[in-house]
Design an enzyme around this catalytic site. Structure first.
Site, PDB file in Angstrom:
ATOM      1  N   HIS A   1       0.830  -1.217  -0.044  1.00  0.00           N
ATOM      2  CA  HIS A   1      -0.206  -0.030  -0.085  1.00  0.00           C
ATOM      3  C   HIS A   1       0.957   1.196   0.046  1.00  0.00           C
ATOM      4  CE1 HIS A   1      -3.637  -2.315   0.886  1.00  0.00           C
ATOM      5  NE2 HIS A   1      -2.602  -3.353   1.734  1.00  0.00           N
TER       6      HIS A   1
ATOM      7  N   HIS B   1      -8.091  -8.795  -0.283  1.00  0.00           N
ATOM      8  CA  HIS B   1      -7.739  -9.048   0.706  1.00  0.00           C
ATOM      9  C   HIS B   1      -8.680  -9.955   1.574  1.00  0.00           C
ATOM     10  CE1 HIS B   1      -5.028  -5.564   0.322  1.00  0.00           C
ATOM     11  NE2 HIS B   1      -4.589  -5.696   1.572  1.00  0.00           N
TER      12      HIS B   1
ATOM     13  N   GLU C   1      -7.264 -12.682   6.335  1.00  0.00           N
ATOM     14  CA  GLU C   1      -6.107 -12.148   7.229  1.00  0.00           C
ATOM     15  C   GLU C   1      -6.991 -12.178   8.675  1.00  0.00           C
ATOM     16  OE1 GLU C   1      -3.540  -8.009   8.054  1.00  0.00           O
ATOM     17  OE2 GLU C   1      -5.270  -7.901   6.943  1.00  0.00           O
TER      18      GLU C   1
ATOM     19  N   ASP D   1       3.675  -5.061   2.664  1.00  0.00           N
ATOM     20  CA  ASP D   1       2.317  -4.576   2.974  1.00  0.00           C
ATOM     21  C   ASP D   1       2.324  -2.951   3.391  1.00  0.00           C
ATOM     22  OD1 ASP D   1      -0.531  -4.394   3.655  1.00  0.00           O
ATOM     23  OD2 ASP D   1      -0.458  -5.621   5.625  1.00  0.00           O
TER      24      ASP D   1
END
Length: 335
Positions: free
Chosen positions: A19, A197, A200, A278
């Site tokens: 990101h 995503h 997680e 990430d």
């Protein structure tokens, strides 16, 4: 004899789960805040650095959105992106696939074109300077509505030549992939790749939804897929890549100790696991740090290290001739 850590630093790497807003180092955040006369909660760089030692998700998100608040102009997005690219170029990263979150900036009055032009120019410059290739992934914030995602897609349409894929991120629990089924269909009809995503913090069912309902090309995180044997088989059958983020998992307590990280198990099960950072500025490390944490923590072997790097190349969205080139380089290094 060369150590695995030395080998991991030398090998050509890809980053598939990054990101751009999560690459904001405290010094740069402070400098851009001053440049734009944005007041942060922190009076000095040291005070800001101390805030980076957060211990829970909410404190991380508070800091993350503070960082976003200083990004106002095209130059800010360019500088942020270029700083990240320069860093990972020094770590032998040859290809990056970057998420950006337009809704988080649109809500502050920062135009879509301001964001994407700054990011895209940096990606172009990195290719000219170093030959580093890239793909850009526009990500929808799942805690917002499907209507907001559709509005964002409309704003993106004039810039689709710069956008390679669509992602789904932010708070996972309570926001299943199926909430965005229609907007993902619209994206696929525009010829865009899709990823999400899933698994997680959310349950294995969210991974099922991403695979079966959304029809994703890739799964971001995917740790909790290991709780469901049928799901493991479904991922393998579809040859899907998992973009795993070791230090992020540790920092956000998805795992309590790196020696318990599931990535070795993923490889043993035949899953296409990859290593990514990430939000590296916040989670304690870029690509080399993530590989080192696995080598020291999980004791991955040379064969597993090779497989992780290989999966990162084959699981990327880069052109086939580039995959062949980087695989050849990787094989030569491990020969």
């Amino acid at each position: 004899m060369e150590t695995l850590i030395e080998l991991s630093k030398k090998m050509p790497k890809t980053e598939l789960h990054l990101h751009i807003e999560g690459t904001f180092e405290p010094e740069q955040m402070f400098a851009i805040a001053q440049r734009n006369q944005v007041e942060l909660k922190y009076s000095t760089v040291d005070a800001l650095k101390a805030a980076y030692q957060f211990t829970n998700l909410q404190d991380f998100l508070d800091l993350y959105y503070q960082g976003m608040s200083v990004l106002l102009h095209e130059a800010d997005f360019y500088d942020l992106t270029m700083a990240y690219l320069e860093k990972v170029h020094s770590e032998n990263v040859v290809h990056v696939e970057i998420f950006f979150d337009p809704q988080g900036h649109l809500s502050r009055g920062v135009g879509f074109d301001v964001q994407i032009q700054g990011i895209y120019k940096a990606l172009q410059d990195a290719e000219k300077k170093w030959g580093m290739t890239s793909k850009l992934i526009m990500s929808f914030l799942r805690h917002l509505s499907e209507e907001s995602a559709f509005e964002t897609l409309e704003l993106a349409k004039p810039h689709l030549k710069w956008i390679d894929g669509i992602g789904l991120d932010s708070s996972e629990v309570g926001h299943p992939p199926e909430k965005f089924l229609r907007v993902f269909e619209a994206c696929k009809n525009l010829g865009l790749k899709v990823t999400a995503h899933a698994g997680e913090e959310g349950p294995p069912d969210y991974v099922w939804q991403a695979i079966e309902q959304i029809g994703v090309d890739r799964i971001d995180h995917g740790n909790r897929a290991l709780e469901d044997n049928k799901l493991i088989e479904a991922i393998k059958q579809r040859n899907l890549t998992l973009t795993v983020c070791p230090l992020s998992n540790l920092k956000l307590c998805v795992v309590n100790d790196m020696k318990n990280h599931p990535i070795k198990n993923m490889l043993a099960l035949g899953l296409n696991a990859t290593v990514n950072s990430d939000d590296p500025a916040y989670f304690g490390g870029y690509m080399n740090d993530n590989y080192a944490s696995l080598i020291n923590g999980t004791r991955i072997s040379k064969e597993e290290l090779f497989q992780l790097a290989k999966n990162g190349i084959t699981g990327s969205w880069m052109e086939d001739h580039l995959k062949e080139l980087h695989l050849k380089q990787l094989h030569a290094l491990f020969a």
